[in-house]
Design an enzyme around this catalytic site. Structure first.
Site, PDB file in Angstrom:
ATOM      1  N   ASP A   1       0.001   4.121   0.766  1.00 11.96           N
ATOM      2  CA  ASP A   1      -0.440   5.072   1.789  1.00 11.96           C
ATOM      3  C   ASP A   1       0.215   4.857   3.152  1.00 11.96           C
ATOM      4  O   ASP A   1       0.104   5.702   4.030  1.00 11.96           O
ATOM      5  CB  ASP A   1      -1.964   4.999   1.963  1.00 11.96           C
ATOM      6  CG  ASP A   1      -2.709   5.541   0.754  1.00 11.96           C
ATOM      7  OD1 ASP A   1      -2.151   6.420   0.070  1.00 11.96           O
ATOM      8  OD2 ASP A   1      -3.839   5.092   0.501  1.00 11.96           O
TER       9      ASP A   1
ATOM     10  N   SER B   1       0.854  -1.193   0.000  1.00  9.25           N
ATOM     11  CA  SER B   1       0.000   0.000   0.000  1.00  9.25           C
ATOM     12  C   SER B   1       0.882   1.233   0.000  1.00  9.25           C
ATOM     13  O   SER B   1       1.736   1.378   0.878  1.00  9.25           O
ATOM     14  CB  SER B   1      -0.905   0.003   1.241  1.00  9.25           C
ATOM     15  OG  SER B   1      -1.497   1.276   1.413  1.00  9.25           O
TER      16      SER B   1
END
Length: 779
Positions: free
Chosen positions: A174, A172
């Site tokens: 993020d 990910s």
């Protein structure tokens, strides 16, 4: 692989040879949003799985491919993951799958897995993908019963495949998963953001513009916050810490003050999920309209979007993903029927295993993540002038100097030290040209605005020399007395370490050296005892990795070719070894692992056999001082002669390009963080040692090195590090990264021993973490 050394202390260490994958089948899939580095994880799972004797299957298109079955589930070979290390995204595909969310879809998926005997799954994705995997595992027994009742599988097949093991790796950009300091893809996304910001800065300065940049992060502000730190942004908005009422006036006042101070550009970073304290969205267009209306500044908006997911993975992500992939296979081999699904995480500089559902359940409310965001928010005071800051101590004069060879990230460390020091009430002094400039009196006060824009600058703007202080102690003491310097921060490499030892040893003779002194390691060689990582080494690794990628690409479409590449590092093999792991090297020669002509011959034979398959390129890295007789030219000529008729050779000496260029996001933020911690330590130590109207500090623990050790940032007296140092070869006597060499050999298809003493311990996400844990860790 060169010079395999028999492992020592086998009675106290655990080796993975006792773990066999024979008769086991492992499926690997990528799910959810793509992230750079996923391919490196897939490659590691495939090669480690095959190495231990298991069958490994690609599951194409994520859970959709598992449900659809057929050609979506294919057995992987060693060659099928060749040349995918440097490719962004995921080559086995990823897709959202509504059908897998239904019971019927999971029943189809179970049938497809049982048909191939797959009872071990490596899932690379975000929290949604991992939650789905755990649900699948919990239902597995019931799904098999249904398949038996429907006559789709036999009772024998149900017994044979009765337990499904799940290991997750978080992919990910993020960095929004609880339990790990860094997720696969985050560092590469930061690279894309900083590349754009650095490019925008030139046009913004030309026209005196304000740029508002939107970065990804609907629920997590990590990318926004860390990129703001890395580029020295004026303002940042992210969802975890909504600004209070009146932020518009505060921001405009700040921008106006900066422009009045002759700053020609303003950078504002906005996470896509940024909100104010009333839960109202803060958009780039709103900020632009506000700046234009209130200040009249020429303002532009740039929305980065999926650029952040694109491009080749950084060296950090390749190494992280490779380590996690190997750890995931080990976790599957060690799993029992009672072992819960786990996720492989990174804490500090160490891979750990955590129960998957503990992590998932705490993603939204994880205390550690909130503490991390608040900690990083506090670090933003390096962006804000100290008009409203409360000074925490009486004013002291603190000197900062760079010593040794230049390293990318030094300037970010100096900037952080100066601004944090000013914020804490100190008067900061810059020493030009290291200890040489110190004894020559090249010392002047450095103020807040003097370090503006330093974060992204390579090299050392203060100037740096390798000169040691030993022969000039009297002159340096005189300069400390003239400028009334009460503390020293030394940022540099091995010369900085030796210099600090010399200064602290001279305290008995010179009272001027009885002040707090701290060193922050900054060297591309990463050869400082007391720290796993040094500022500058990540940038150097990226330079090596990028060059290797380009060199390998140059052979596309040509006949089989082997490249011999020489790296820097002195006698320290860190750059060669870890760069080799990131670039997918076949062999790496280093000083720490002696080798002879028999090893060279075995390596050539290994490459010769490899070149007879579908693989057409080979990569050999050689540390510059690995052997005085087996030079780069010798190795090149040997490979050329022995490979005649099978492959040809090329050589490349990377040289000082490894020290140059703009610092990587990791080095910018690592420098910012460790320098801030060093100044805070100086402040505390000054308070403790201020007695009778003067500072007097002569104990061992007032001359320290700040380094990362495994999971924590630690202040260590330099005098105590003396016994850990090989001064002749300028390296630590024990180096953590040597444990990565067997991993690199395994991925290059060499038989070797792999110490897994640090693996296999399932921990809990609620465990109290070390106070100084490095939250923007690396390798």
């Amino acid at each position: 692989m060169a010079g395999a050394v028999a492992p020592k202390r086998q009675d106290t260490r655990k080796f993975f040879e006792n773990l066999s994958g024979a008769g086991k089948s492992i499926g690997v899939l990528t799910s959810g949003g793509d992230a750079q580095g996923m391919n490196a994880a897939v490659r590691a799972v495939v090669r480690m799985g095959i190495y231990v004797g298991a069958k490994v299957y690609f599951i194409h298109e994520g859970y959709q491919g598992m449900v659809d079955g057929g050609d979506n589930i294919k057995e992987a070979t060693w060659e099928s993951v060749s040349s995918m290390l440097q490719v962004g995204g995921t080559v086995i595909g990823s897709a959202r799958c509504k059908e897998f969310r239904t019971h019927e879809g999971r029943l189809k998926a179970a049938h497809n897995l049982v048909e191939r005997g797959i009872t071990n799954l490596c899932v690379i994705g975000g929290d949604g993908s991992l939650t789905g995997a755990n649900l699948f595992r919990e239902e597995w027994s019931g799904l098999l019963d249904e398949l038996v009742q429907q006559g789709l599988i036999s009772e024998e097949a149900a017994r044979t495949n009765s337990v499904l093991h799940i290991v997750g790796m978080v992919g990910s950009i993020d960095n929004d998963f609880c339990g790990t300091d860094m997720t696969i893809g985050t560092d590469s996304a930061l690279h894309r953001i900083i590349e754009v910001v650095d490019a925008i800065m030139t046009t913004a300065q030309s026209h005196q513009r304000t740029f508002v940049l939107e970065v990804m992060g609907r629920h997590c502000g990590y990318l926004a916050l860390v990129s703001a730190l890395a580029c020295g942004a004026d303002w940042v908005f992210f969802p975890e810490m909504p600004p209070e009422d009146g932020w518009e006036d505060n921001m405009c006042q700040k921008l106006s003050e900066n422009r009045a101070d002759k700053k020609r550009l303003n950078i504002i970073i906005v996470a896509e999920g940024a909100i104010d304290c009333h839960n109202k969205a803060i958009t780039p267009d709103y900020i632009k309209e506000l700046v234009v209306r209130c200040l009249g500044f020429d303002t532009r908006v740039t929305i980065l979007g999926h650029v952040q997911r694109g491009g080749t993975p950084s060296a950090f992500d390749r190494i992280l993903a490779s380590r996690m992939g190997v750890e995931a296979v080990l976790a599957l081999l060690e799993a029992s029927a009672s072992t819960p699904a786990c996720v492989v995480s990174l804490v500090g500089n160490q891979a750990v295993r955590l129960p998957l559902m503990e992590c998932v359940q705490m993603v939204r409310v994880c205390v550690y993540m909130l503490e991390r965001q608040r900690s990083q928010k506090r670090r933003l005071h390096t962006q804000t002038e100290p008009g409203s800051q409360i000074l925490t101590c009486s004013s002291f004069n603190v000197a900062v100097l760079n010593v040794g060879a230049p390293a990318a990230g030094m300037n970010a460390a100096v900037r952080s030290a100066v601004r944090v020091g000013i914020t804490e009430g100190h008067k900061m002094f810059a020493v030009n040209d290291g200890f040489e400039g110190f004894y020559k009196g090249q010392i002047k006060e450095i103020k807040w605005g003097d370090v503006g824009g330093w974060t992204g600058q390579g090299g050392s703007l203060l100037g740096t020399k390798r000169t040691l202080p030993g022969k000039h102690l009297d002159k340096i003491a005189e300069q400390i007395r003239i400028h009334n310097i009460s503390a020293l921060l030394v940022i540099g490499g091995f010369e900085a370490y030796v210099g600090l030892l010399e200064l602290s040893a001279a305290r008995d003779k010179y009272n001027e050296f009885c002040v707090p002194m701290v060193m922050v390691p900054a060297t591309v060689s990463n050869n400082i005892p007391g720290s796993d990582l040094s500022i500058g080494s990540d940038t150097a690794l990226n330079a090596i990795t990028d060059t290797c990628d380009r060199i390998k690409q140059s052979a596309s479409g040509t006949k089989r070719r082997v490249f011999i590449i020489e790296t820097m590092g002195g006698y320290c093999g860190y750059l060669a070894t870890v760069g080799g792991l990131a670039a997918g090297a076949d062999t790496v020669y280093i000083y720490e692992e002696p080798f002879d002509i028999r090893d060279l011959q075995a390596n050539v034979e290994h490459l010769t056999q490899k070149m007879k398959t579908s693989i057409q390129r080979g990569l050999v890295l050689r540390n510059e001082n690995c052997n005085e007789n087996f030079t780069t030219d010798f190795v090149y000529q040997l490979y050329t002669e022995e490979g005649r008729g099978v492959f040809d050779c090329r050589k490349n000496i990377l040289g000082h390009m490894q020290q140059g260029g703009a610092p990587s996001p990791f080095d910018r933020n690592f420098g910012t963080k460790v320098a801030a911690k060093a100044i805070q330590w100086i402040t505390r130590t000054l308070k403790d040692s201020y007695k009778g109207g003067r500072v007097f500090a002569n104990s061992e623990d007032t001359a320290c090195l700040l380094g990362m050790r495994r999971r924590a940032m630690v202040f260590q007296p330099v005098a105590q590090l003396r016994d850990e140092t090989d001064f002749v070869h300028r390296i630590p006597k024990e180096q953590w990264w040597l444990k990565l060499r067997p991993l690199m050999k395994i991925l290059a298809k060499y038989k070797t021993s792999y110490d897994v003493s640090d693996s296999g311990q399932l921990e809990h996400v609620t465990r109290v973490r070390p106070k100084e844990t490095n939250t923007s860790s690396t390798i």
